[in-house]
Scaffold this active site. Structure first.
Site, PDB file in Angstrom:
ATOM      1  N   GLY A   1       0.697  -1.264  -0.086  1.00 35.27           N
ATOM      2  CA  GLY A   1       0.020   0.128   0.044  1.00 35.27           C
ATOM      3  C   GLY A   1       0.895   1.318   0.010  1.00 35.27           C
ATOM      4  O   GLY A   1       0.084   2.363  -0.230  1.00 35.27           O
ATOM      5  N   VAL A   2       1.972   1.113   0.181  1.00 35.83           N
ATOM      6  CA  VAL A   2       3.095   2.355   0.233  1.00 35.83           C
ATOM      7  C   VAL A   2       2.878   2.871  -1.300  1.00 35.83           C
ATOM      8  O   VAL A   2       3.256   2.257  -2.345  1.00 35.83           O
ATOM      9  CB  VAL A   2       4.426   1.997   0.832  1.00 35.83           C
TER      10      VAL A   2
ATOM     11  N   MET B   1       5.053   5.176  -4.061  1.00 30.28           N
ATOM     12  CA  MET B   1       6.194   5.403  -4.627  1.00 30.28           C
ATOM     13  C   MET B   1       6.188   6.027  -5.975  1.00 30.28           C
ATOM     14  O   MET B   1       5.577   5.553  -7.016  1.00 30.28           O
ATOM     15  CB  MET B   1       7.074   3.964  -4.641  1.00 30.28           C
ATOM     16  N   PRO B   2       6.985   7.168  -6.103  1.00 29.74           N
ATOM     17  CA  PRO B   2       7.066   8.125  -7.434  1.00 29.74           C
ATOM     18  C   PRO B   2       7.679   7.176  -8.431  1.00 29.74           C
ATOM     19  O   PRO B   2       8.532   6.249  -8.057  1.00 29.74           O
ATOM     20  CB  PRO B   2       7.930   9.136  -6.829  1.00 29.74           C
TER      21      PRO B   2
ATOM     22  N   LEU C   1       9.066   8.083 -10.934  1.00 29.96           N
ATOM     23  CA  LEU C   1      10.312   8.778 -11.654  1.00 29.96           C
ATOM     24  C   LEU C   1      11.033   9.390 -10.480  1.00 29.96           C
ATOM     25  O   LEU C   1      10.381  10.201  -9.579  1.00 29.96           O
ATOM     26  CB  LEU C   1       9.885   9.600 -12.813  1.00 29.96           C
ATOM     27  N   GLY C   2      12.434   9.117 -10.251  1.00 33.10           N
ATOM     28  CA  GLY C   2      13.358   9.666  -9.075  1.00 33.10           C
ATOM     29  C   GLY C   2      14.728  10.041  -9.779  1.00 33.10           C
ATOM     30  O   GLY C   2      15.019  10.000 -10.979  1.00 33.10           O
TER      31      GLY C   2
ATOM     32  N   GLY D   1      18.575   9.271  -9.018  1.00 30.60           N
ATOM     33  CA  GLY D   1      19.553   8.197  -8.754  1.00 30.60           C
ATOM     34  C   GLY D   1      20.998   8.671  -8.297  1.00 30.60           C
ATOM     35  O   GLY D   1      21.292   9.788  -9.310  1.00 30.60           O
TER      36      GLY D   1
ATOM     37  N   TYR E   1      27.619   2.995  -2.736  1.00 30.30           N
ATOM     38  CA  TYR E   1      27.884   4.069  -3.251  1.00 30.30           C
ATOM     39  C   TYR E   1      28.623   4.961  -2.835  1.00 30.30           C
ATOM     40  O   TYR E   1      29.441   5.940  -3.449  1.00 30.30           O
ATOM     41  CB  TYR E   1      26.684   5.032  -3.843  1.00 30.30           C
TER      42      TYR E   1
ATOM     43  N   HIS F   1      21.046  -5.462  -1.977  1.00 30.60           N
ATOM     44  CA  HIS F   1      21.684  -4.944  -3.383  1.00 30.60           C
ATOM     45  C   HIS F   1      22.128  -6.054  -4.564  1.00 30.60           C
ATOM     46  O   HIS F   1      22.010  -5.759  -5.655  1.00 30.60           O
ATOM     47  CB  HIS F   1      22.943  -4.118  -3.130  1.00 30.60           C
TER      48      HIS F   1
END
Length: 283
Positions: free
Chosen positions: A9-10, A12-13, A15-16, A18, A48, A107
């Protein structure tokens, strides 16, 4: 901003932004510019090395935390997997300066995946990660993880671009309630993506850039995508893809570009080592 709804149910956009391969000393400014351009999904990883810089940009932005969707990732851990997973998560939270993340991803499918996932389930149940998922999992590993655990991954972040489209895998994920997310949407420019005649032709027809066409193609496929740039003008360009659409014929022309093979890994290698035989940190 357009969202997808995850299996718990969360929101999330789709397009984001990175920050893979952005050096730590450039990350804070890059994220600051991305937030100014309107991005609200930010994607980083322990591997990263720039979580702290991203966290500083979030803090300085003054944007309410509930308006942001922050993803980070668990890198390969040595020793007791469950304990180390929780320590790694705590370290990431401290570096980010946050009390929770919106999505925590494993990951790579390395090491004691099951112990790591059980620890991630605990983190999720504690509410310190609003959703949990995986990255770089092929369908057999993904389905196995779903079948043998209580919480199914909400997301699988995998290499997805015009030359490796993952449509069959997306179908499997959709059946299992897992959201596909693209890393490397521009294939890092390989196969001459930015000058490819098919993509360039479609871009010209719409008065858009090739990058915008690729991002629009992914959005229309309901693939979450996190393009990276250190240039504010490119960030603004990349997010401006919700005011035009590709036709079915154009989508089909792009679909015909699929080679069915990774441009970064030996597709037959279940350990996902690179063609040079070394572990590669991926998006």
């Amino acid at each position: 901003m357009h969202n997808v709804t995850l299996n718990n149910g969360v929101e999330m956009p789709i397009l984001g932004f990175g920050v893979y391969q952005i050096p730590p000393d450039q990350t804070e400014q890059a994220v600051t510019d991305a937030l100014a351009a309107g991005y609200r999904l930010l994607d980083t990883a322990a591997g990263y090395g720039n979580e702290e810089a991203l966290g500083r940009a979030i803090k300085a932005s003054g944007i309410p935390r509930e308006q942001l969707f922050v993803t980070t990732k668990l890198w390969v851990q040595d020793g007791p997997a469950g304990d180390n997973t929780k320590r790694a998560f705590d370290t990431s939270l401290r570096r980010l300066g946050l009390d929770h993340v919106d999505l925590y991803l494993m990951h790579q499918p390395y090491g004691d995946v099951y112990s790591q996932w059980r620890a991630m389930q605990d983190i999720y149940r504690e509410g310190r990660a609003k959703a949990i998922g995986v990255s770089n999992f092929y369908p057999d590993r993904l389905v196995d993880l779903i079948e043998h655990n209580e919480v199914a991954p909400a997301v699988n972040q995998i290499e997805t671009h015009p030359f490796f489209q993952r449509t069959a895998e997306q179908d499997i994920m959709r059946e299992r309630g897992v959201q596909i997310e693209s890393w490397g949407p521009f294939a890092e420019g390989r196969n001459n993506l930015f000058t490819h005649p098919v993509l360039s032709g479609i871009a010209e027809e719409h008065g858009r850039s090739v990058a915008q066409v690729v991002l629009r193609w992914l959005v229309q496929r309901e693939v979450v995508v996190i393009p990276k740039s250190v240039r504010a003008d490119r960030m603004a360009e990349n997010i401006a893809v919700f005011d035009f659409g590709l036709t079915d014929e154009e989508m089909a022309r792009i679909a015909a570009l699929d080679t069915g093979a990774s441009l970064f890994f030996d597709h037959r290698d279940p350990t996902m080592t690179s063609r040079l035989g070394k572990v590669r940190v991926t998006d």
